[in-house]
Write a protein that holds these residues in place. Structure first.
Motif, PDB file in Angstrom:
ATOM      1  N   ALA A   5      17.604  -9.688  -5.917  1.00 57.32           N
ATOM      2  CA  ALA A   5      16.379  -9.811  -5.127  1.00 57.32           C
ATOM      3  C   ALA A   5      15.945  -8.469  -4.536  1.00 57.32           C
ATOM      4  CB  ALA A   5      16.568 -10.847  -4.020  1.00 57.32           C
ATOM      5  N   ALA A   6      16.883  -7.619  -4.166  1.00 61.73           N
ATOM      6  CA  ALA A   6      16.530  -6.315  -3.592  1.00 61.73           C
ATOM      7  C   ALA A   6      15.841  -5.433  -4.626  1.00 61.73           C
ATOM      8  CB  ALA A   6      17.772  -5.627  -3.032  1.00 61.73           C
ATOM      9  N   LEU A   7      16.368  -5.419  -5.840  1.00 64.31           N
ATOM     10  CA  LEU A   7      15.736  -4.623  -6.902  1.00 64.31           C
ATOM     11  C   LEU A   7      14.382  -5.217  -7.290  1.00 64.31           C
ATOM     12  CD1 LEU A   7      18.799  -3.833  -9.193  1.00 64.31           C
ATOM     13  CD2 LEU A   7      17.654  -2.308  -7.567  1.00 64.31           C
ATOM     14  N   ALA A   8      14.317  -6.529  -7.350  1.00 65.93           N
ATOM     15  CA  ALA A   8      13.055  -7.195  -7.669  1.00 65.93           C
ATOM     16  C   ALA A   8      12.005  -6.876  -6.598  1.00 65.93           C
ATOM     17  CB  ALA A   8      13.255  -8.697  -7.786  1.00 65.93           C
ATOM     18  N   ALA A   9      12.439  -6.831  -5.336  1.00 61.19           N
ATOM     19  CA  ALA A   9      11.514  -6.513  -4.244  1.00 61.19           C
ATOM     20  C   ALA A   9      10.943  -5.110  -4.412  1.00 61.19           C
ATOM     21  CB  ALA A   9      12.223  -6.650  -2.898  1.00 61.19           C
ATOM     22  N   GLN A  10      11.790  -4.143  -4.728  1.00 56.52           N
ATOM     23  CA  GLN A  10      11.316  -2.769  -4.906  1.00 56.52           C
ATOM     24  C   GLN A  10      10.293  -2.682  -6.035  1.00 56.52           C
ATOM     25  OE1 GLN A  10      14.840  -0.451  -5.563  1.00 56.52           O
ATOM     26  NE2 GLN A  10      15.533  -0.617  -3.453  1.00 56.52           N
ATOM     27  N   ASP A  11      10.616  -3.276  -7.175  1.00 56.63           N
ATOM     28  CA  ASP A  11       9.707  -3.245  -8.321  1.00 56.63           C
ATOM     29  C   ASP A  11       8.393  -3.952  -8.006  1.00 56.63           C
ATOM     30  OD1 ASP A  11      11.640  -1.902  -9.787  1.00 56.63           O
ATOM     31  OD2 ASP A  11      12.329  -3.709 -10.843  1.00 56.63           O
ATOM     32  N   THR A  12       8.492  -5.079  -7.364  1.00 57.50           N
ATOM     33  CA  THR A  12       7.311  -5.888  -7.086  1.00 57.50           C
ATOM     34  C   THR A  12       6.417  -5.228  -6.049  1.00 57.50           C
ATOM     35  OG1 THR A  12       8.623  -7.830  -7.613  1.00 57.50           O
ATOM     36  CG2 THR A  12       6.535  -8.221  -6.522  1.00 57.50           C
ATOM     37  N   LEU A  13       7.017  -4.555  -5.086  1.00 57.30           N
ATOM     38  CA  LEU A  13       6.196  -3.843  -4.105  1.00 57.30           C
ATOM     39  C   LEU A  13       5.359  -2.783  -4.804  1.00 57.30           C
ATOM     40  CD1 LEU A  13       5.303  -3.339  -1.204  1.00 57.30           C
ATOM     41  CD2 LEU A  13       7.229  -1.752  -0.980  1.00 57.30           C
ATOM     42  N   ARG A  14       5.961  -2.028  -5.702  1.00 52.02           N
ATOM     43  CA  ARG A  14       5.208  -1.004  -6.448  1.00 52.02           C
ATOM     44  C   ARG A  14       4.060  -1.640  -7.235  1.00 52.02           C
ATOM     45  NH1 ARG A  14      10.388   1.312  -6.933  1.00 52.02           N
ATOM     46  NH2 ARG A  14      10.802   0.224  -8.884  1.00 52.02           N
ATOM     47  N   GLU A  15       4.300  -2.809  -7.787  1.00 56.83           N
ATOM     48  CA  GLU A  15       3.266  -3.508  -8.561  1.00 56.83           C
ATOM     49  C   GLU A  15       2.116  -4.001  -7.694  1.00 56.83           C
ATOM     50  OE1 GLU A  15       5.246  -6.784 -10.429  1.00 56.83           O
ATOM     51  OE2 GLU A  15       6.524  -5.501 -11.665  1.00 56.83           O
ATOM     52  N   ALA A  22      -6.335  -0.867   1.258  1.00 53.77           N
ATOM     53  CA  ALA A  22      -6.176  -0.009   2.440  1.00 53.77           C
ATOM     54  C   ALA A  22      -4.883  -0.283   3.210  1.00 53.77           C
ATOM     55  CB  ALA A  22      -7.377  -0.170   3.359  1.00 53.77           C
ATOM     56  N   ASP A  23      -4.278  -1.435   3.000  1.00 60.72           N
ATOM     57  CA  ASP A  23      -3.031  -1.772   3.707  1.00 60.72           C
ATOM     58  C   ASP A  23      -1.777  -1.278   2.981  1.00 60.72           C
ATOM     59  OD1 ASP A  23      -4.194  -2.996   5.911  1.00 60.72           O
ATOM     60  OD2 ASP A  23      -4.269  -4.958   4.936  1.00 60.72           O
ATOM     61  N   TRP A  24      -1.963  -0.612   1.846  1.00 64.38           N
ATOM     62  CA  TRP A  24      -0.827  -0.151   1.050  1.00 64.38           C
ATOM     63  C   TRP A  24       0.097   0.771   1.844  1.00 64.38           C
ATOM     64  CZ3 TRP A  24       2.404  -0.959  -2.601  1.00 64.38           C
ATOM     65  CH2 TRP A  24       3.140   0.071  -3.158  1.00 64.38           C
ATOM     66  N   ASP A  25      -0.464   1.767   2.510  1.00 65.21           N
ATOM     67  CA  ASP A  25       0.360   2.727   3.261  1.00 65.21           C
ATOM     68  C   ASP A  25       1.168   2.025   4.355  1.00 65.21           C
ATOM     69  OD1 ASP A  25      -0.460   4.866   1.702  1.00 65.21           O
ATOM     70  OD2 ASP A  25      -2.095   5.417   3.070  1.00 65.21           O
ATOM     71  N   GLN A  26       0.555   1.079   5.026  1.00 64.46           N
ATOM     72  CA  GLN A  26       1.266   0.329   6.060  1.00 64.46           C
ATOM     73  C   GLN A  26       2.407  -0.482   5.441  1.00 64.46           C
ATOM     74  OE1 GLN A  26      -0.953  -2.769   8.042  1.00 64.46           O
ATOM     75  NE2 GLN A  26       0.551  -2.933   9.692  1.00 64.46           N
ATOM     76  N   ALA A  27       2.164  -1.082   4.290  1.00 63.27           N
ATOM     77  CA  ALA A  27       3.207  -1.864   3.621  1.00 63.27           C
ATOM     78  C   ALA A  27       4.391  -0.975   3.258  1.00 63.27           C
ATOM     79  CB  ALA A  27       2.644  -2.548   2.380  1.00 63.27           C
ATOM     80  N   ILE A  28       4.121   0.212   2.739  1.00 59.16           N
ATOM     81  CA  ILE A  28       5.191   1.136   2.368  1.00 59.16           C
ATOM     82  C   ILE A  28       5.991   1.553   3.600  1.00 59.16           C
ATOM     83  CG2 ILE A  28       5.642   3.491   1.515  1.00 59.16           C
ATOM     84  CD1 ILE A  28       5.136   1.414  -0.652  1.00 59.16           C
ATOM     85  N   GLU A  29       5.297   1.870   4.664  1.00 60.06           N
ATOM     86  CA  GLU A  29       5.973   2.276   5.907  1.00 60.06           C
ATOM     87  C   GLU A  29       6.851   1.153   6.458  1.00 60.06           C
ATOM     88  OE1 GLU A  29       4.512   3.210  10.385  1.00 60.06           O
ATOM     89  OE2 GLU A  29       3.447   4.280   8.782  1.00 60.06           O
ATOM     90  N   LEU A  30       6.320  -0.062   6.458  1.00 58.53           N
ATOM     91  CA  LEU A  30       7.088  -1.206   6.951  1.00 58.53           C
ATOM     92  C   LEU A  30       8.293  -1.494   6.060  1.00 58.53           C
ATOM     93  CD1 LEU A  30       4.167  -3.568   8.008  1.00 58.53           C
ATOM     94  CD2 LEU A  30       5.841  -2.476   9.541  1.00 58.53           C
ATOM     95  N   GLU A  31       8.098  -1.394   4.740  1.00 58.24           N
ATOM     96  CA  GLU A  31       9.209  -1.645   3.826  1.00 58.24           C
ATOM     97  C   GLU A  31      10.312  -0.610   4.019  1.00 58.24           C
ATOM     98  OE1 GLU A  31      11.981  -1.620   0.745  1.00 58.24           O
ATOM     99  OE2 GLU A  31      10.618   0.049   1.073  1.00 58.24           O
ATOM    100  N   GLN A  32       9.943   0.642   4.227  1.00 57.09           N
ATOM    101  CA  GLN A  32      10.943   1.688   4.460  1.00 57.09           C
ATOM    102  C   GLN A  32      11.717   1.419   5.746  1.00 57.09           C
ATOM    103  OE1 GLN A  32       8.527   5.240   4.208  1.00 57.09           O
ATOM    104  NE2 GLN A  32       8.736   5.349   1.982  1.00 57.09           N
ATOM    105  N   THR A  33      11.027   0.978   6.766  1.00 54.60           N
ATOM    106  CA  THR A  33      11.701   0.622   8.022  1.00 54.60           C
ATOM    107  C   THR A  33      12.630  -0.563   7.799  1.00 54.60           C
ATOM    108  OG1 THR A  33       9.822   1.423   9.319  1.00 54.60           O
ATOM    109  CG2 THR A  33      11.334  -0.109  10.418  1.00 54.60           C
ATOM    110  N   PHE A  34      12.147  -1.575   7.091  1.00 49.61           N
ATOM    111  CA  PHE A  34      12.954  -2.760   6.798  1.00 49.61           C
ATOM    112  C   PHE A  34      14.210  -2.395   6.011  1.00 49.61           C
ATOM    113  CE2 PHE A  34      13.955  -6.179   3.740  1.00 49.61           C
ATOM    114  CZ  PHE A  34      14.338  -7.173   4.629  1.00 49.61           C
TER     115      PHE A  34
END
Length: 140
Positions: A5-15, A22-34
């Motif tokens: 699931a962790a690898l799937a999450a990384q791949d799917t986030l990129r997709e 416009a919310d892409w940058d926020q999603a990346i920042e939140l995912e990095q924090t998570f």
């Protein structure tokens, strides 16, 4: 489970970049924090990612990403609330499979089984039964 699931999450986030606009940058920042924290910091980022998903109900890949990270949250903090959240997200995702990637549909169905099992719910509900009937079987 047949996938990580962790690898799937990384791949799917990129997709999901195009889905979030416009919310892409926020999603990346939140995912990095998570991904790089634990405890309340990770939980806060996780909750904000779910809120972001709520603002993008048609972002199918991002929805799948949130289901995958919910499994990660379950493994980090094994409480019923996370199993319920995962089950709710998974059921909503599977309720309308049109236009969704078959890989994600299969993975989410598998995670739904795991969320249900974590809550001691052994019987599949109507959504999963219908999904399994409608899903073409692989093989030769």
């Amino acid at each position: 489970m047949q996938f990580d699931a962790a690898l799937a999450a990384q791949d799917t986030l990129r997709e999901s970049e195009a889905e979030l606009g416009a919310d892409w940058d926020q999603a990346i920042e939140l995912e990095q924090t998570f991904s790089s924290n634990a405890g309340s910091t990770a939980r806060e980022a996780y909750e904000q990612l779910l809120a972001l998903a709520g603002r993008h109900p048609d972002a199918h890949r991002f929805q799948a990403f949130c289901i995958y990270i919910t499994w990660q949250q379950v493994t980090e903090e094994t409480i019923a609330r996370h199993f319920h959240t995962g089950m709710t997200l998974s059921e909503a995702y599977l309720a309308s499979p049109e236009g969704k990637d078959p890989r994600h549909l299969a993975a989410v169905a598998e995670l739904l089984d795991s969320f249900r099992a974590g809550l001691g719910l052994d019987e599949e509900d109507d959504i999963v039964v219908e999904f399994r009937k409608d899903t073409p079987k692989g093989g030769d």
